[in-house]
Design a protein around this motif. Structure first.
Motif, PDB file in Angstrom:
ATOM      1  N   ARG A  55       0.680  -1.321   0.175  1.00 27.32           N
ATOM      2  CA  ARG A  55       0.041   0.219   0.073  1.00 27.32           C
ATOM      3  C   ARG A  55       0.865   0.957  -0.052  1.00 27.32           C
ATOM      4  NH1 ARG A  55      -2.703  -2.673   4.194  1.00 27.32           N
ATOM      5  NH2 ARG A  55      -4.698  -3.630   3.566  1.00 27.32           N
ATOM      6  N   PRO A  56       0.119   2.429  -0.427  1.00 27.38           N
ATOM      7  CA  PRO A  56       1.046   3.449  -0.288  1.00 27.38           C
ATOM      8  C   PRO A  56       1.775   3.849   0.939  1.00 27.38           C
ATOM      9  CG  PRO A  56      -1.024   4.134  -1.406  1.00 27.38           C
ATOM     10  CD  PRO A  56      -1.160   2.607  -0.720  1.00 27.38           C
ATOM     11  N   ASP A  57       0.852   3.267   2.288  1.00 29.15           N
ATOM     12  CA  ASP A  57       1.657   3.835   3.357  1.00 29.15           C
ATOM     13  C   ASP A  57       2.742   2.765   3.715  1.00 29.15           C
ATOM     14  OD1 ASP A  57       0.435   1.423   4.141  1.00 29.15           O
ATOM     15  OD2 ASP A  57      -1.329   2.308   5.090  1.00 29.15           O
ATOM     16  N   GLY A  58       3.076   2.017   2.822  1.00 27.53           N
ATOM     17  CA  GLY A  58       4.296   1.143   2.997  1.00 27.53           C
ATOM     18  C   GLY A  58       3.615  -0.262   3.861  1.00 27.53           C
ATOM     19  N   THR A  59       2.595  -0.281   4.210  1.00 25.02           N
ATOM     20  CA  THR A  59       2.180  -1.700   4.605  1.00 25.02           C
ATOM     21  C   THR A  59       1.980  -2.653   3.639  1.00 25.02           C
ATOM     22  OG1 THR A  59      -0.276  -0.944   4.764  1.00 25.02           O
ATOM     23  CG2 THR A  59       0.784  -0.785   6.590  1.00 25.02           C
ATOM     24  N   VAL A  60       1.980  -4.264   3.708  1.00 26.83           N
ATOM     25  CA  VAL A  60       1.844  -4.841   2.909  1.00 26.83           C
ATOM     26  C   VAL A  60       0.906  -5.844   3.361  1.00 26.83           C
ATOM     27  CG1 VAL A  60       3.134  -6.972   1.752  1.00 26.83           C
ATOM     28  CG2 VAL A  60       4.531  -5.317   2.487  1.00 26.83           C
ATOM     29  N   ASP A  61       0.161  -6.088   2.405  1.00 28.83           N
ATOM     30  CA  ASP A  61      -1.259  -6.963   2.703  1.00 28.83           C
ATOM     31  C   ASP A  61      -0.900  -8.320   1.839  1.00 28.83           C
ATOM     32  OD1 ASP A  61      -3.784  -7.914   2.845  1.00 28.83           O
ATOM     33  OD2 ASP A  61      -4.644  -6.946   1.409  1.00 28.83           O
ATOM     34  N   GLU A  62      -0.917  -9.573   2.538  1.00 32.36           N
ATOM     35  CA  GLU A  62      -0.655 -10.493   1.905  1.00 32.36           C
ATOM     36  C   GLU A  62      -1.893 -11.649   1.841  1.00 32.36           C
ATOM     37  OE1 GLU A  62       3.463 -11.557   3.715  1.00 32.36           O
ATOM     38  OE2 GLU A  62       2.703 -13.712   2.689  1.00 32.36           O
ATOM     39  N   ARG A  63      -1.998 -12.200   0.997  1.00 31.50           N
ATOM     40  CA  ARG A  63      -3.288 -13.221   0.980  1.00 31.50           C
ATOM     41  C   ARG A  63      -3.015 -14.232  -0.037  1.00 31.50           C
ATOM     42  NH1 ARG A  63      -7.814  -9.610  -0.327  1.00 31.50           N
ATOM     43  NH2 ARG A  63      -7.409  -7.351   0.720  1.00 31.50           N
ATOM     44  N   ARG A  64      -3.817 -15.180  -0.215  1.00 26.63           N
ATOM     45  CA  ARG A  64      -3.493 -16.624  -0.920  1.00 26.63           C
ATOM     46  C   ARG A  64      -4.702 -17.194  -1.521  1.00 26.63           C
ATOM     47  NH1 ARG A  64       1.085 -19.780   1.315  1.00 26.63           N
ATOM     48  NH2 ARG A  64       1.880 -20.632  -0.591  1.00 26.63           N
ATOM     49  N   GLY A  65      -4.593 -17.653  -2.702  1.00 26.27           N
ATOM     50  CA  GLY A  65      -5.489 -18.321  -3.531  1.00 26.27           C
ATOM     51  C   GLY A  65      -5.045 -19.483  -4.058  1.00 26.27           C
ATOM     52  N   GLY A  66      -5.967 -19.842  -5.356  1.00 24.89           N
ATOM     53  CA  GLY A  66      -5.511 -21.110  -6.038  1.00 24.89           C
ATOM     54  C   GLY A  66      -6.346 -22.272  -5.617  1.00 24.89           C
ATOM     55  N   ASP A  67      -6.225 -23.220  -6.556  1.00 22.49           N
ATOM     56  CA  ASP A  67      -7.320 -24.280  -6.495  1.00 22.49           C
ATOM     57  C   ASP A  67      -6.847 -25.444  -5.500  1.00 22.49           C
ATOM     58  OD1 ASP A  67      -5.659 -25.839  -7.868  1.00 22.49           O
ATOM     59  OD2 ASP A  67      -6.706 -26.434  -9.422  1.00 22.49           O
ATOM     60  N   ARG A  68      -5.846 -25.334  -4.686  1.00 25.13           N
ATOM     61  CA  ARG A  68      -5.070 -26.210  -3.625  1.00 25.13           C
ATOM     62  C   ARG A  68      -6.085 -25.754  -2.474  1.00 25.13           C
ATOM     63  NH1 ARG A  68      -1.130 -29.794  -5.758  1.00 25.13           N
ATOM     64  NH2 ARG A  68      -2.113 -29.920  -7.775  1.00 25.13           N
ATOM     65  N   LEU A  69      -6.718 -24.733  -2.295  1.00 28.86           N
ATOM     66  CA  LEU A  69      -7.462 -24.302  -1.218  1.00 28.86           C
ATOM     67  C   LEU A  69      -8.549 -24.753  -1.291  1.00 28.86           C
ATOM     68  CD1 LEU A  69      -6.366 -20.645  -0.594  1.00 28.86           C
ATOM     69  CD2 LEU A  69      -5.527 -22.480   0.614  1.00 28.86           C
ATOM     70  N   PRO A  70      -9.330 -25.433  -0.172  1.00 34.81           N
ATOM     71  CA  PRO A  70     -10.755 -25.636  -0.019  1.00 34.81           C
ATOM     72  C   PRO A  70     -11.551 -24.307  -0.414  1.00 34.81           C
ATOM     73  CG  PRO A  70      -9.698 -25.920   2.004  1.00 34.81           C
ATOM     74  CD  PRO A  70      -8.710 -25.586   1.010  1.00 34.81           C
ATOM     75  N   GLN A  71     -12.878 -24.514  -0.872  1.00 34.30           N
ATOM     76  CA  GLN A  71     -13.440 -23.382  -1.304  1.00 34.30           C
ATOM     77  C   GLN A  71     -13.537 -22.144  -0.070  1.00 34.30           C
ATOM     78  OE1 GLN A  71     -13.403 -23.093  -4.690  1.00 34.30           O
ATOM     79  NE2 GLN A  71     -15.321 -22.098  -4.437  1.00 34.30           N
ATOM     80  N   SER A  72     -13.992 -22.930   1.196  1.00 27.69           N
ATOM     81  CA  SER A  72     -14.272 -22.362   2.375  1.00 27.69           C
ATOM     82  C   SER A  72     -12.826 -21.604   2.835  1.00 27.69           C
ATOM     83  CB  SER A  72     -14.508 -23.139   3.501  1.00 27.69           C
ATOM     84  OG  SER A  72     -13.770 -24.286   3.656  1.00 27.69           O
ATOM     85  N   ALA A  73     -11.714 -21.837   2.352  1.00 28.08           N
ATOM     86  CA  ALA A  73     -10.417 -20.929   2.807  1.00 28.08           C
ATOM     87  C   ALA A  73     -10.238 -19.922   1.648  1.00 28.08           C
ATOM     88  CB  ALA A  73      -9.185 -21.993   2.934  1.00 28.08           C
ATOM     89  N   LYS A  74     -10.911 -19.882   0.727  1.00 34.60           N
ATOM     90  CA  LYS A  74     -10.927 -18.842  -0.321  1.00 34.60           C
ATOM     91  C   LYS A  74     -11.393 -17.681   0.272  1.00 34.60           C
ATOM     92  CE  LYS A  74     -10.380 -21.263  -4.529  1.00 34.60           C
ATOM     93  NZ  LYS A  74     -11.035 -21.592  -6.058  1.00 34.60           N
ATOM     94  N   GLU A  75     -10.641 -16.501  -0.204  1.00 37.56           N
ATOM     95  CA  GLU A  75     -11.273 -15.325   0.142  1.00 37.56           C
ATOM     96  C   GLU A  75     -12.729 -15.063  -0.413  1.00 37.56           C
ATOM     97  OE1 GLU A  75      -8.240 -12.279  -0.531  1.00 37.56           O
ATOM     98  OE2 GLU A  75      -9.984 -10.677  -0.688  1.00 37.56           O
ATOM     99  N   GLU A  76     -12.941 -15.518  -1.203  1.00 38.51           N
ATOM    100  CA  GLU A  76     -14.227 -15.338  -2.227  1.00 38.51           C
ATOM    101  C   GLU A  76     -14.883 -16.775  -2.562  1.00 38.51           C
ATOM    102  OE1 GLU A  76     -16.742 -13.071  -2.341  1.00 38.51           O
ATOM    103  OE2 GLU A  76     -15.243 -12.059  -1.099  1.00 38.51           O
TER     104      GLU A  76
END
Ligand code: ADP
Length: 637
Positions: A106-127
């Protein structure tokens, strides 16, 4: 027909509908850059350093690297000013990417880390979405986004940044189009399953198998298996994708082998297709052990090579259309459309063609085109077969009627013949009796008169044997004729038969006997008839100026007659057939006869415990061999 084409067009276009709502930021115009990481070890800081060092290369269009084992980093920077929407939804497709990591600086220098992909169960996905979707918050300023991708399937990525409401619309349209697509496949599938249940034709079953696996494959590729079928078991969804893809390909090979009749018409293509099928099965077997990515490029490459041979079967089918077979032309068109679209799809997946959404659409559209046309063609084909079948049935019914008619005709003829022969017997008997009376009254017959009496007697004899022969031929139930046994001499019997033949035939017969010969027991009238048939045939079927040789000798506890002529002989392979009822061979059609003589002769000889055969493998002429046992003689071996 026009309606059908319009429907086809609409269906072809329907998957395109979801492209109608464009994303807020289309990221295929050089805002993205890419770095391959063969070590798969790079950290975010290292990736940032590499980016700062200019090691990322600009990505024009979408990412498509084919089957590579590397991890891939993507970089994207987004500049936000006041007044712009504070949220953006980042969509990463295709759904079959194994692992997608997002680092949002982000512009304020913080880092937002997320994960996706088809090795995750649907419930663990962000959407709960079939692809990967990250909802990002974009405060004004400069945003740096890094994506780290890893997959065992083809390395491809389509990245889009959406405004939430646009994405919703895109989502709805997409599900509608896919719903339409898969319900069409399901309908055709059920229809073919019903076809199979009714007709039990194997091809419908293969088609059903092919369509089911194919549908599963596209459900998997588009992320629906993970979303709806195995939402909690990502590994199972992955396995289903790899397996359905390779098994559907194997079924495609099998299906086209059958539909295009490769075995009969294109033996080389047939063998190639079998090899392709084997490769697909090997890939399917390797998938549960994690080797899908190793075999898949070979399987797909082999598929493209096979598709290159499409023009041959398609051309043959097209030419069949010349004879009014519309189904063959439809099949050729379906096969070509299917092949070209599938080839485009495979080449995109293998990164020979640039990967894009169109690659996926090509693959899916190939199905719609071929499902409709092919299905139509198969139906037409079977309708044609059924019409041919009906015609054949009608033809056979006609043949049966004709055979019945001929049978009745022959029975009528036999009756007439029996009546005529019966009527002739009376005058013959009168002539015989009158000749005997005349002879008895003639006290001092001159040699000339003796000769005339003798000729009348011979003629009467010949006439009555001829009558017997005719009657016998009308009554072919020889097994039931009564036999009157008596002793007779083989040479004398032969001489009598030659006498019965009368001139000029008798002059051609040369009899040689190796004495001594045993006397035989049997019905001499019947045996005369059998021998007469052999001599009559030999004379009838050989040129008039050639001799007919009869050799008599003692053999194997009995006596053998060999009747040899210089005619055309018996055609090879027919040596047994000629002893069947009504069988006539060669050009015997222009000689008088019914095809019953040999049948009767063999039965007569066999009823006396003997054998009648014809010698095989003679270079020319025929040689009939008749053997009769002598009383107390040894059996022939
Ligand atoms: P027919 O002579 O009345 O046709 P036969 O049963 O006597 O019937 O013979 C069956 C067929 O075998 C004949 O039509 C002829 O084609 C073939 N045949 C019989 N004898 C001879 C022969 N000596 N040479 C060639 N063909 C023969």
């Amino acid at each position: 027909m026009r309606g059908l084409l319009l429907g086809l067009l609409l269906l072809l276009l329907s998957p395109l509908l979801h492209a109608e709502a464009p994303p807020v930021i289309s990221l295929d115009q050089g805002q993205l850059s890419v770095l391959r990481d063969p070590s798969k070890q790079l950290t975010l800081d290292q990736a940032r350093a590499a980016h700062a060092a200019g090691q990322f290369r600009a990505l024009h269009g979408t990412l498509g690297l084919g089957y590579i084992p590397d991890a891939v980093w993507l970089h994207l920077s987004v500049e936000r000013t006041d007044g712009q929407s504070p949220t953006g939804w980042l969509e990463i497709m295709p759904p079959y990417l194994d692992d997608v990591q997002l680092f949002h600086l982000r512009p304020d220098g913080t880092v937002d880390e997320r994960r996706g992909g088809d090795r995750l169960p649907q419930s663990a996905k962000e959407e709960d979405y079939r692809g990967t979707l990250f909802k990002l918050d974009f405060q004004p300023g400069q945003h740096e986004i890094y994506l780290r991708l890893q997959t065992t399937s083809t390395m491809a990525a389509i990245v889009k940044l959406w405004q939430p409401d646009r994405f919703e619309r895109h989502l709805r349209l997409g599900y509608f189009a896919y719903g339409l697509y898969f319900s069409l496949i399901l309908t055709v599938l059920l229809f073919n399953a019903a076809n199979w249940l009714v007709s039990r034709r194997q091809i419908f079953l293969v088609y059903v198998g092919y369509l089911s696996l194919n549908a599963l494959q596209w459900l998997g590729i588009n992320g629906f298996v993970a979303e709806f079928i195995f939402p909690a078991q990502p590994l199972l969804a992955n396995l289903a994708l790899g397996m359905s893809l390779s098994l559907a390909a194997a079924m495609a090979f099998g299906f086209f082998i059958m539909v295009l009749e490769l075995k009969q018409h294109h033996p080389v293509l047939y063998r190639i297709s079998l090899t392709g099928m084997a490769l697909c099965l090997v890939t399917a077997l390797a998938t549960p052990f994690g080797y899908y990515g190793v075999f898949a490029p070979w399987m797909l490459g082999f598929g493209v090579l096979t598709l290159c041979s499409m023009p041959w079967p398609a051309w043959r089918l097209w030419r069949m259309g010349d004879t009014g077979k519309l189904w063959a032309r439809l099949l050729a068109v379906a096969y070509l459309i299917y092949g070209v679209l599938i080839a485009i799809n495979i080449l995109g997946v293998l990164a020979v063609l640039p990967f894009s959404e169109a690659i996926n659409l090509a693959g899916m559209s190939s199905n719609i085109a071929h499902i409709l046309l092919l299905h139509f063609a198969i139906l037409l084909h079977y309708r044609r077969i059924e019409a041919d079948h009906a015609a054949a049935l009608e033809k056979s019914a006609l043949a049966i009627r004709q055979a019945d008619l001929e049978k009745t005709h022959r029975e009528d003829q036999d009756k007439l013949l029996a009546m005529i022969t019966h009527e002739i017997r009376t005058p013959i008997a009168v002539i015989d009796a009158a000749t005997q009376t005349l002879e008895a009254l003639d006290e001092t017959p001159s040699a000339d008169r003796e000769e005339r009496y003798e000729r009348i007697r011979r003629s009467v004899d010949r006439l009555s044997v001829l009558l017997d022969l005719t009657v016998a031929q009308t009554r072919s139930d020889v097994d039931h004729w009564p036999l009157t046994h008596g002793m007779f001499e083989p040479v004398a019997l032969t001489a009598e038969v030659v006498g019965l033949l009368g001139s000029p035939l008798a002059q051609r017969i040369e009899v040689t006997a190796v004495e001594p010969l045993p006397s035989l027991i049997g019905d001499d009238r019947m045996l005369r008839f059998a021998l007469l048939n052999l001599l009559d045939n030999a004379a009838k079927y050989s040129p008039p100026d050639t001799p007919v040789r009869v050799q008599i000798e003692a053999a194997a506890g009995g006596v053998t007659w060999r009747v040899v002529d210089d005619g055309p002989g018996i055609p090879p392979g027919m040596e047994e057939k000629i002893f069947e009822k009504y069988v006539r061979v060669g050009d015997s059609g222009n000689k008088a006869g019914l095809g019953l003589g040999l049948y009767l002769a063999r039965h007569i000889v066999e009823r006396h415990g003997g054998r009648l055969t014809v010698e095989t493998g003679r270079p020319h002429g025929a040689c009939f061999v008749c053997w009769l046992p002598a009383p107390n003689g040894e059996e022939q071996t």
